[in-house]
Design a protein around this motif. Structure first.
Motif, short mmCIF file in Angstrom:
data_model
loop_
_atom_site.label_atom_id
_atom_site.label_comp_id
_atom_site.label_asym_id
_atom_site.label_seq_id
_atom_site.Cartn_x
_atom_site.Cartn_y
_atom_site.Cartn_z
N UNK A 101 0.86 -1.18 0.00
CA UNK A 101 0.00 0.00 0.00
C UNK A 101 0.89 1.23 0.00
N UNK A 102 0.64 2.10 -0.97
CA UNK A 102 1.39 3.34 -1.17
C UNK A 102 0.48 4.50 -0.80
N UNK A 103 0.98 5.40 0.00
CA UNK A 103 0.21 6.60 0.34
C UNK A 103 0.81 7.80 -0.35
N UNK A 132 4.75 4.26 2.58
CA UNK A 132 4.39 2.93 2.07
C UNK A 132 4.59 1.86 3.12
N UNK A 133 3.89 0.77 2.94
CA UNK A 133 4.13 -0.49 3.67
C UNK A 133 4.07 -1.60 2.62
N UNK A 134 5.01 -2.53 2.74
CA UNK A 134 5.08 -3.63 1.77
C UNK A 134 5.86 -3.28 0.53
N UNK A 135 6.40 -2.06 0.49
CA UNK A 135 7.22 -1.60 -0.64
C UNK A 135 8.24 -0.61 -0.10
N UNK A 136 9.36 -0.50 -0.78
CA UNK A 136 10.42 0.41 -0.40
C UNK A 136 10.13 1.80 -0.98
N UNK A 138 11.98 4.28 -1.40
CA UNK A 138 13.02 4.76 -2.32
C UNK A 138 12.93 4.12 -3.70
N UNK A 139 12.30 2.97 -3.80
CA UNK A 139 12.05 2.36 -5.10
C UNK A 139 10.78 2.92 -5.73
#
Length: 166
Positions: A101-103, A132-136, A138-139
């Motif tokens: 999930x990206x905020x 984010x959670x579950x994703x970096x 910086x990526x």
């Protein structure tokens, strides 16, 4: 697939829209999902997620998520370095931490969060705020920077916001 969600509140109902698109640089959506539901709770300062999370979860019941899918919410996932989470963090938990999930928030949250990134797009001097959670983060940051559109708000996220108000 990337699924972006937003909700707008009218007097007695919430209009939640999800725009699905295939790639970060997509110019047009693949599909639009929508749902109007009665407002289940009043706005509570510091607990925005209590109002919006049920709307997103209800609309998610119409979508078959797959491995590799990503969700974007209008708001924050993390709020500080102490572990306080926002709407996106609660959504991540509701999805059993299986879908990133990206905020992407338009307004700054005034706490220290080492995982929050500012994103400047187009000629804008005002950043977007990425968590984010579950994703970096910086990526994800360069992907948000490259999303279609020449302005601060990417084209599909602007369309999403407009559709919620109809």
């Amino acid at each position: 697939m990337i699924y972006a969600f937003d909700t707008y509140y009218f007097n007695d109902y919430a209009n939640t829209i999800c725009i699905a698109f295939e790639d970060w640089i997509s110019e047009i959506e693949s599909e639009i999902f929508s749902e109007k539901i009665p407002i289940t709770s009043e706005y509570e300062s510091g607990a925005f997620y209590k109002r919006e999370l049920p709307c997103i979860v209800s609309l998610l019941n119409k979508i078959v998520l797959k491995q590799g899918d990503i969700i974007i919410v209008d708001g924050y996932v993390t709020l500080d370095d102490e572990g306080k989470i926002g709407l996106g963090g609660y959504l991540y938990e509701a999805l059993n931490e299986k879908i990133p999930v990206i905020g992407i928030a338009k307004n700054e949250f005034n706490t220290s969060d080492s995982q929050r990134r500012e994103i400047y797009r187009g000629e804008s001097k005002t950043p977007l705020f990425l968590t984010a959670k579950g994703a970096d983060v910086d990526e994800i940051k360069p992907k948000i920077e490259r999303m279609h559109g020449n302005f601060r708000i990417p084209t599909l996220l602007k369309k999403l916001d407009q559709l919620t108000r109809i």
